[in-house]
Motif scaffolding. Sequence first.
Motif, PDB file in Angstrom:
ATOM      1  N   ALA C 262       2.484   4.913 -18.789  1.00  0.00           N
ATOM      2  CA  ALA C 262       3.622   4.473 -19.589  1.00  0.00           C
ATOM      3  C   ALA C 262       4.932   4.893 -18.930  1.00  0.00           C
ATOM      4  O   ALA C 262       5.911   4.148 -18.923  1.00  0.00           O
ATOM      5  CB  ALA C 262       3.542   5.061 -21.002  1.00  0.00           C
ATOM      6  N   LEU C 266       5.939   1.429 -17.801  1.00  0.00           N
ATOM      7  CA  LEU C 266       6.496   0.840 -19.008  1.00  0.00           C
ATOM      8  C   LEU C 266       7.833   1.428 -19.403  1.00  0.00           C
ATOM      9  O   LEU C 266       8.391   1.071 -20.422  1.00  0.00           O
ATOM     10  CB  LEU C 266       5.519   1.008 -20.182  1.00  0.00           C
ATOM     11  CG  LEU C 266       4.193   0.271 -20.050  1.00  0.00           C
ATOM     12  CD1 LEU C 266       3.332   0.537 -21.255  1.00  0.00           C
ATOM     13  CD2 LEU C 266       4.429  -1.218 -19.897  1.00  0.00           C
ATOM     14  N   VAL C 271      14.019   2.783 -24.168  1.00  0.00           N
ATOM     15  CA  VAL C 271      13.985   1.421 -24.691  1.00  0.00           C
ATOM     16  C   VAL C 271      15.402   0.902 -24.510  1.00  0.00           C
ATOM     17  O   VAL C 271      16.356   1.631 -24.766  1.00  0.00           O
ATOM     18  CB  VAL C 271      13.569   1.438 -26.181  1.00  0.00           C
ATOM     19  CG1 VAL C 271      14.140   0.238 -26.916  1.00  0.00           C
ATOM     20  CG2 VAL C 271      12.081   1.452 -26.304  1.00  0.00           C
ATOM     21  N   LYS C 290       4.019   3.603 -26.754  1.00  0.00           N
ATOM     22  CA  LYS C 290       3.580   2.982 -25.498  1.00  0.00           C
ATOM     23  C   LYS C 290       2.238   3.531 -25.054  1.00  0.00           C
ATOM     24  O   LYS C 290       1.359   2.794 -24.590  1.00  0.00           O
ATOM     25  CB  LYS C 290       4.621   3.216 -24.409  1.00  0.00           C
ATOM     26  CG  LYS C 290       5.905   2.467 -24.664  1.00  0.00           C
ATOM     27  CD  LYS C 290       6.898   2.665 -23.540  1.00  0.00           C
ATOM     28  CE  LYS C 290       8.222   2.006 -23.907  1.00  0.00           C
ATOM     29  NZ  LYS C 290       9.250   2.249 -22.915  1.00  0.00           N
TER      30      LYS C 290
END
Lengths: 205, 397, 339
Positions: C262, C266, C271, C290
């Motif tokens: 993650a 990711l 965010v 995540k």
Amino acid sequence: MSPSDTEQAEAGPTDPLADFAADVAAVVGGSGTASFGTVKVTVTADTWVDSISTARDRFGLVFFSWLSAVDWSNEVAVGDPLGEETAERYEVLCTLGDLSEGRRVTFSTDIDKDDAHIATLSSVFPGADWHEREAHDMFGIVFDGHPGLEPLYLPDGFAGHPLRKDYPLLSREVKPWPGKVDVEAMPEKDEDADPGAPSTENPGA
Amino acid sequence: MTSTDQDLVRHLSEVSVSVELETEDMTLNIGPQHPSTHGVLRLLAKVDGERCFDVRPVIGYMHRGYEKLAEVRTYAQITALINRIDWVSGYANEVPFMVAAEKLMELEVPERAQYIRLILSEMARISSHLVFMASYPLELGAATPLFFALRERERVLDLLESVTGGRFHPNFNRIGGVKPAAGAGSTQRKTVQDLPAGFFAETREAMDRVDGAVDQLEDLVAGNEIVLARTRGIGVLPPEVAAAYGVSGPNLRASGVRFDLRKVEHYLPYDRFDFTVPVGANGDCWDRWWVRLAEIRQSASIIRQAIDGIPSGPLQAKVPKVIKVPAGETYVRAENPKGEMGYHVVSDGGQGPYRLKIRSASFSNISILPWILEGALVPDIIAVMGSLDFVLGDVDR
Amino acid sequence: MSGLLDNFWVLLAGKVLIIATLIPVAGMVIGFAEMKLSAKMQNRVGPYFAGGRWGWAQLIADGEKFFQKEDIIPEEADAPVFKLAPMLVFVGTVALFVVIPFGPGLSIRNLDVGIFYALAVSSISTIGVLVAGWSSANKYSLMGGLRAAGQLIAYELPLVLATVGVVVMAGTMSLEGIVQAQAGWFGELGWTAGFPFIIPQFVGFVIFMTAALAELSRIPFDMPIAESELVMGYVTEYTGFRFLFFFLAEFANMFTMGALAATMFLGGYWVPGLSADVLRVAGPIILSVKIFALVFLMIWFRWTFPRFREDQLQSLAWKWLIPLSLVNIVATGIVKVVF
């Protein structure tokens, strides 16, 4: 299902199974019968392997179904004795089948009980290996030329050959079976009623 | 080269070979308690790293002595015993024995009884194949198909239970036909009960569910790359070898032999129904899985046709109270889910057989293990054994 | 308060406390998720009785059960090594927690060689597995241990090579730095627009997840613990508390591998659109979401696929994943230099 029988009808159609039995018997040099849907060809013990391999090649009987034996004895340790006297012997049976039309033949031969030897079929059909080991365990028949006649089913150190007619059932020795008298009689019923008839027209619908 | 030179060369080559073979191989004992051996089967395998040589199965842990027992039982009592041979497909074990006894007595079994026998035999086939669908992916490591397959099997077992009173051991056949369905035994009032009400509708629904489950299983398992990698080309069984060993049933058909005893041995009225016999191409583990999947579909179709065409009539031919089978011998075989199951009945006119030889499918099916596992990898032992679909009760009797 | 936190020892104690609570909790939550998710996939209910009708206390009950079991050490086993093995496996997992950033500045210790350290330390588990298999004095365990060693070593390489692509793009090995590189890719826009590295590094992501599954010995790579073949593989002889170590280590490892993936692919705790201050609070939650998504993927694979055979597994690693990851690195390098 009506079974095929050995009697030739007077002017009826020939029975295909009986014809087949006669064909096989003629080729292997034995005698053949067809009864109750089963073709049985009897050969002598010294032609056992040759007959079977010839039949396999000529009639396409490539499927090895089973091999076992029957102990024909007049005195039995357990169960009912035979109705009439018969010669004491082991009858070795082997069934082969084909893989196209579903024809099958049960080959049979008789061997002596005291010196129970017969040639092995494992060179002709590898599958006979285990069946012969089982027959050896159960009856004590020795298959000459078998690669390894070790016990298959019975535990190590087991004495005796269980399927012989003189081998007792331990449970019957311990407690004698009361016999078939303990089977309960059917209760009284109407004479008109058909035992198998359902009570409604098409039940289950 | 002189003879001494030749001897020397031969000696040297032998020496090098024997030095190579000096590595120690491990004797691996798989079973008798093992999650994958379908019961108490023991395999003695000599393992070199991950490859096996000289695999020897040791059986007999479940030998119950059926053939000896049969010599001291009446025909009706034997029926209660023999559905325990292959306990996964209970009903199918009884049928060939009944047919054998009826042949010797020259009895005509009523049509309705034959249809009922056929429907229940096909249900037994579906049940057995669904167990295979459940357990085989589990042995490969996929746990989920088990639930899908067993859930639909529960419906089939419920149907069997509603008719026969038992899920695994129905004991439903009688000489001459079938038993009047659950509830009309000898100790109860004699209202003869046929199939339970609503049986046909429930069966149709159950067959729809079974078809749905088979589609799901096909999606889940058949397209899976890993399953294909684990089963394609593994455990290839050529048809000649299979026939010589007596391997029968889906295992034989997976090797390409289009042979089904339902089509050639007329022990039940299969010739009235339209069904195909699925056949595999290569004889590997994948084909054996696929043939069984296809057979479930065919069985569901047969059951639907049988229900639509079932005639009404009596359930059992008229038989005397005490049944004595006339002297004679016959061998009747049937297409059991595991393969060819047959009974050779030798009768001498008594209430029980003089000799009963039981030809069980799994016994011959696993006699091939030493041949097929020669040189196989250890994980492949599991894959191959599972694909042969045997049950130890069937092997050991 | 902040003065207290400046004290090295207090800080250390706090960090140890965090890890000590986080690992069992993470393990239990993931274990519970596995039970419930697998049940859903198989038309079952899952744990039902422990803790009301939802069964949340199931794993706590399981843990308690393991605690009170008898500690059996086989007579032929090498006792000190036998006892050491589960600890070795566990150490590999615990040490990974140290570098995971839960928020800006919220990692136990932000090492400059973060990812390098993480991958190096996770290989200690391999030794633990091999040693467990050997010291159990059991043929099945030995086979499982050898299979595991081969598998874990084979899949170390794709794991490492897949992360090289990310490191090349981020320009740093520190995990915090990697997150910041993703967040602030378009430097002028701050942290409101960036993109997670999964987009350019999709191939690397796939390779990393596959290798991570293999490192975790989960299906489809669970040959070492192939239940239907080797009983339980290298864990066969372990009972009670020691078995719990292996069990917990597997779930905790899922968490850490998921956390690594993650973070690297990711975007970790980031965010787009949230400022650094908000992220100090919301970061752990975002990261957990995540991680959970990735763990869900792992659980899903486990219950769908059967297992690979050992040689198929090895050929997958050596013939496919390693060349693919090398190509990935070269491509990333070219793109980075050219653009």
